[in-house]
Design an enzyme around this catalytic site. Sequence first.
Site, PDB file in Angstrom:
ATOM      1  N   ASP A  91       3.377   3.243  -1.586  1.00 15.17           N
ATOM      2  CA  ASP A  91       2.226   3.096  -2.473  1.00 15.17           C
ATOM      3  C   ASP A  91       1.722   4.484  -2.870  1.00 15.17           C
ATOM      4  O   ASP A  91       1.637   5.391  -2.053  1.00 15.17           O
ATOM      5  CB  ASP A  91       1.112   2.308  -1.761  1.00 15.17           C
ATOM      6  CG  ASP A  91       0.078   1.784  -2.737  1.00 15.17           C
ATOM      7  OD1 ASP A  91      -0.010   0.548  -2.911  1.00 15.17           O
ATOM      8  OD2 ASP A  91      -0.651   2.609  -3.355  1.00 15.17           O
TER       9      ASP A  91
ATOM     10  N   HIS B 169       3.834  -8.479  -5.217  1.00 19.02           N
ATOM     11  CA  HIS B 169       4.259  -7.455  -4.263  1.00 19.02           C
ATOM     12  C   HIS B 169       3.628  -7.706  -2.909  1.00 19.02           C
ATOM     13  O   HIS B 169       2.515  -8.207  -2.805  1.00 19.02           O
ATOM     14  CB  HIS B 169       3.904  -6.048  -4.760  1.00 19.02           C
ATOM     15  CG  HIS B 169       2.495  -5.904  -5.244  1.00 19.02           C
ATOM     16  ND1 HIS B 169       2.093  -6.331  -6.488  1.00 19.02           N
ATOM     17  CD2 HIS B 169       1.392  -5.415  -4.651  1.00 19.02           C
ATOM     18  CE1 HIS B 169       0.808  -6.090  -6.649  1.00 19.02           C
ATOM     19  NE2 HIS B 169       0.352  -5.539  -5.539  1.00 19.02           N
TER      20      HIS B 169
ATOM     21  N   HIS C 114       2.263  -5.800   0.386  1.00 21.23           N
ATOM     22  CA  HIS C 114       1.872  -4.515   0.979  1.00 21.23           C
ATOM     23  C   HIS C 114       2.259  -4.548   2.455  1.00 21.23           C
ATOM     24  O   HIS C 114       1.916  -5.503   3.170  1.00 21.23           O
ATOM     25  CB  HIS C 114       0.349  -4.319   0.917  1.00 21.23           C
ATOM     26  CG  HIS C 114      -0.241  -4.230  -0.454  1.00 21.23           C
ATOM     27  ND1 HIS C 114      -0.672  -3.034  -1.001  1.00 21.23           N
ATOM     28  CD2 HIS C 114      -0.503  -5.177  -1.382  1.00 21.23           C
ATOM     29  CE1 HIS C 114      -1.177  -3.257  -2.204  1.00 21.23           C
ATOM     30  NE2 HIS C 114      -1.089  -4.557  -2.467  1.00 21.23           N
TER      31      HIS C 114
END
Length: 116
Positions: A31, A101, A103
């Site tokens: 990220d 997505h 995380h």
Amino acid sequence: MAEETIFSKIINKDIPADLLYQDDLVTAFRDINPRAPSHILIIPNKLIPTANDVEAEDEAMMGRLFTVARKLAKEEGIAEDGYRLIVNCNSHGGQEVYHIHMHLVGGRPLGPLLMS
Ligand code: AMP
């Protein structure tokens, strides 16, 4: 048809990212705004905008997100202490990028809610 996001460009290597893993189904990269020592995004190569758009035919691909998360957590050295896997959906879920997505967040103790 769903609109492509910046994540499609990362999958296609049209823009740079700190790529950690890629196979026929999924891609993983760090990220850009990490909220913990390890903060990785794992995404399907196929554009699925949100959790609301996951179909039965996507089950193998969505399962791959978990096995890649497991592999990366081990590589990051956070598997034993623990980590959190998060999928945000739509505005109330805090979703900013409309390409689904997962995380993978860890490397420090996390509170009861991570991204409030
Ligand atoms: P979400 O709020 O669940 O949609 O999370 C989107 C995440 O994508 C955020 O944590 C952003 O920091 C991250 N992000 C946005 N653009 C990029 C990029 N170009 N490379 C890596 N991460 C990104």
